[in-house]
Design a protein around this motif. Structure first.
Motif, PDB file in Angstrom:
ATOM      1  N   THR A 145       1.181  -1.482  -0.187  1.00  0.00           N
ATOM      2  CA  THR A 145       0.304   0.120  -0.082  1.00  0.00           C
ATOM      3  C   THR A 145       0.636   1.291   0.202  1.00  0.00           C
ATOM      4  O   THR A 145       0.973   2.483  -0.656  1.00  0.00           O
ATOM      5  N   ARG A 146       2.105   1.276   0.602  1.00  0.00           N
ATOM      6  CA  ARG A 146       2.991   2.377   0.399  1.00  0.00           C
ATOM      7  C   ARG A 146       3.426   2.752  -0.626  1.00  0.00           C
ATOM      8  O   ARG A 146       3.642   3.329  -1.407  1.00  0.00           O
ATOM      9  N   GLU A 147       4.255   1.722  -1.569  1.00  0.00           N
ATOM     10  CA  GLU A 147       4.155   1.365  -2.732  1.00  0.00           C
ATOM     11  C   GLU A 147       3.499   2.133  -3.615  1.00  0.00           C
ATOM     12  O   GLU A 147       3.855   3.202  -4.497  1.00  0.00           O
ATOM     13  N   THR A 148       1.383   1.261  -3.840  1.00  0.00           N
ATOM     14  CA  THR A 148       1.151   2.215  -4.501  1.00  0.00           C
ATOM     15  C   THR A 148       0.705   3.201  -4.150  1.00  0.00           C
ATOM     16  O   THR A 148       0.223   4.437  -5.051  1.00  0.00           O
ATOM     17  N   MET A 149       0.672   3.952  -2.754  1.00  0.00           N
ATOM     18  CA  MET A 149       0.259   5.235  -2.749  1.00  0.00           C
ATOM     19  C   MET A 149       1.582   6.442  -3.091  1.00  0.00           C
ATOM     20  O   MET A 149       1.186   7.345  -3.718  1.00  0.00           O
ATOM     21  N   ARG A 150       3.388   5.738  -3.064  1.00  0.00           N
ATOM     22  CA  ARG A 150       4.098   6.472  -3.523  1.00  0.00           C
ATOM     23  C   ARG A 150       3.592   6.506  -5.480  1.00  0.00           C
ATOM     24  O   ARG A 150       4.316   7.547  -5.909  1.00  0.00           O
ATOM     25  N   SER A 151       2.896   5.118  -5.730  1.00  0.00           N
ATOM     26  CA  SER A 151       3.287   5.620  -7.156  1.00  0.00           C
ATOM     27  C   SER A 151       2.238   6.459  -7.477  1.00  0.00           C
ATOM     28  O   SER A 151       2.305   7.637  -8.468  1.00  0.00           O
ATOM     29  N   ALA A 152       1.137   6.571  -6.793  1.00  0.00           N
ATOM     30  CA  ALA A 152      -0.296   6.958  -7.086  1.00  0.00           C
ATOM     31  C   ALA A 152       0.289   8.581  -6.902  1.00  0.00           C
ATOM     32  O   ALA A 152      -0.135   9.703  -7.498  1.00  0.00           O
ATOM     33  N   ALA A 153       1.200   8.997  -5.751  1.00  0.00           N
ATOM     34  CA  ALA A 153       1.457  10.486  -5.455  1.00  0.00           C
ATOM     35  C   ALA A 153       2.610  10.787  -6.749  1.00  0.00           C
ATOM     36  O   ALA A 153       2.238  11.481  -7.209  1.00  0.00           O
ATOM     37  N   ASP A 154       3.457   9.949  -7.113  1.00  0.00           N
ATOM     38  CA  ASP A 154       3.801  10.264  -8.062  1.00  0.00           C
ATOM     39  C   ASP A 154       3.204  10.648  -9.628  1.00  0.00           C
ATOM     40  O   ASP A 154       3.597  11.550 -10.786  1.00  0.00           O
TER      41      ASP A 154
END
Length: 456
Positions: free
Chosen positions: A181-190
């Protein structure tokens, strides 16, 4: 005291008769083989112990701590000690109680002055000869209850190993979910930054930014939820272990654990292996106990013989009690024949017989439940590998789709809805992959437990 010994000897030889019904183990009301497409071949291999079933040093250490400190297991062990004591107390009635006494009396009258008497004796007080095996049947019943309590503890121990392993793996799975979820959140922020830049350049719509914001905030909310779950998982694991675990014994993310963290039990065995399950053995010991109760109830219809005896020496002075005293003894047998009890003996027999029928049903249902649990675990096992392979390919395809959709959007060819759909599909597929890996591990430990575990 020779005469006393001659009285005791025949008492120790009594009680050879038993009125217990001949015990015969009920036939297992299940097929000898598992349902089709779950297992093949016959034979009963020796199941491995938990130390061999678990191939992870951290997890082994956690299970060992649980076996030492878990309060439910401590309670079960205390129940064994209590049942053993009850058996010892009932078994003691099979033997006479010997008492030794020394009495000295001094008295004074006006006519004869001071007089003294002294007496030493050994005695047996109200010892019931077990002519028809009633006391032996009761003792056998308590022994079976004691053995049943040992199997209860074994079942508690087996359950504790499985629950501790499952809780440890649940923590590992939620750590993987949190990391994903943290990786998804970072990807979504990018992606959100890309859409905002394209909006500023006038090549993207405001709706693109809003849609990018939705997946970012969704991932952010999920991240907070999984942080909570990880903390709750640690609390649940500490409760099972009975103490706070150090951080070095907590698992890493689930996707870092090798497949053999929990080993698969040997495939191909007959359903007869279920007779070694602790709960099945417990049910059988309870059945044997009530079988002995029928023998005790039958013995109540027959006469009972109770003996009270004593032998010793008496003297007018304590100083010559053993040198010049006179021999004294008494022997008082008492025979009781039940003529009319208002039907209580017959009712007690009918009650014990009815209880036996109930315990037979319980024993059979326990085996049926065990068979169902193993069959369910085997059925899940039969399709799990195919599902894991399919999910692995699904995740890989979703990753490729997301990369293609994002590259198309950056180059101005694709629309952002495709990017959003691809991101959500990939996230869902990865979460399902973690859940499926957890199911695989849980199925392995469930199958091991359902088959009754192993030695050690």
């Amino acid at each position: 005291m020779y005469r006393m010994g001659m009285m005791i000897f025949p008492l120790l030889l009594s009680g050879c008769l038993s009125l217990d019904p001949a015990y015969q183990r009920p036939a297992a009301p299940v097929p000898t083989t598992w349902p089709a497409n779950t297992s093949s071949a016959a034979g009963i291999p020796e199941l491995v112990g938990w130390q061999q079933a678990i191939d992870n040093e951290r997890l082994r250490n956690v299970v060992e701590r649980a076996l030492k400190s878990n309060r439910d297991l401590r309670k079960a062990i205390a129940d064994i000690e209590a049942a053993r004591a009850q058996y010892g107390e009932e078994r003691a009635t099979l033997f006479p109680t010997l008492n030794a006494g020394l009495d000295s009396t001094h008295s004074r009258t006006l006519d004869s002055g001071v007089s003294s008497t002294a007496e030493a004796q050994g005695s047996i007080s109200s010892f019931e000869l077990d002519l028809f095996g009633r006391n032996r049947s009761l003792a056998r019943g308590y022994k079976e209850l004691w053995l049943a309590s040992e199997e209860t503890t074994s079942s508690t121990r087996l359950t504790l190993i499985a629950e501790t392993t499952t809780a440890w793996l649940t923590l590992a799975a939620d750590k993987s979910n949190l990391q994903l979820t943290r990786e998804t959140m970072r990807s979504a922020a990018d992606t959100l930054r890309i859409t905002q830049a394209r909006l500023s350049a006038g090549v993207a719509a405001a709706t693109d930014v809003s849609e990018a914001m939705t997946i970012y905030q969704s991932a952010r909310a999920s991240e907070a939820s999984y942080r909570t779950l990880v903390l709750q998982d640690i609390n649940a694991l500490d409760l099972l272990v009975g103490d706070a675990l150090p951080d070095e014994l907590l698992p890493d993310a689930l996707d870092t654990l090798p497949e053999q963290t929990v080993r698969l039990v040997p495939a191909g065995m007959s359903s007869a292996v279920l007779l070694r399950r602790p709960d099945v053995l417990e049910a059988e010991h309870n059945l044997k106990s009530v079988n002995a109760s029928i023998g005790a109830a039958r013995a109540s219809f027959f006469p009972s013989l109770t003996l009270t005896a004593s032998a010793g020496t008496a003297s007018s002075s304590l100083s010559n009690l053993f040198s010049g005293g006179s021999k004294v003894w008494s022997f008082a047998p008492s025979l009781t024949l039940p003529l009319f009890t208002g039907g209580s003996n017959l009712a007690a027999l009918h009650y014990a017989q009815a209880e036996k029928k109930g315990y037979i049903a319980t024993y059979e249902k326990t085996i049926q439940t065990a068979f169902s649990e193993v069959a369910d675990a085997l059925a899940r096992r039969a399709t799990l590998n195919d599902q894991l392979d399919a999910q692995r390919e699904y995740v890989a395809a979703a990753q490729r789709s997301q990369v293609l959709a994002l590259n198309s959007y950056k180059s101005g060819v694709g629309d952002y809805l495709s990017v959003l759909t691809a991101q959500r599909t990939l996230w869902t597929a990865q979460l399902e992959w973690i859940a499926l890996k957890q199911t695989d591990f849980n199925n392995r430990i469930t199958l091991w437990q359902a088959l009754g575990g192993g030695i050690g």
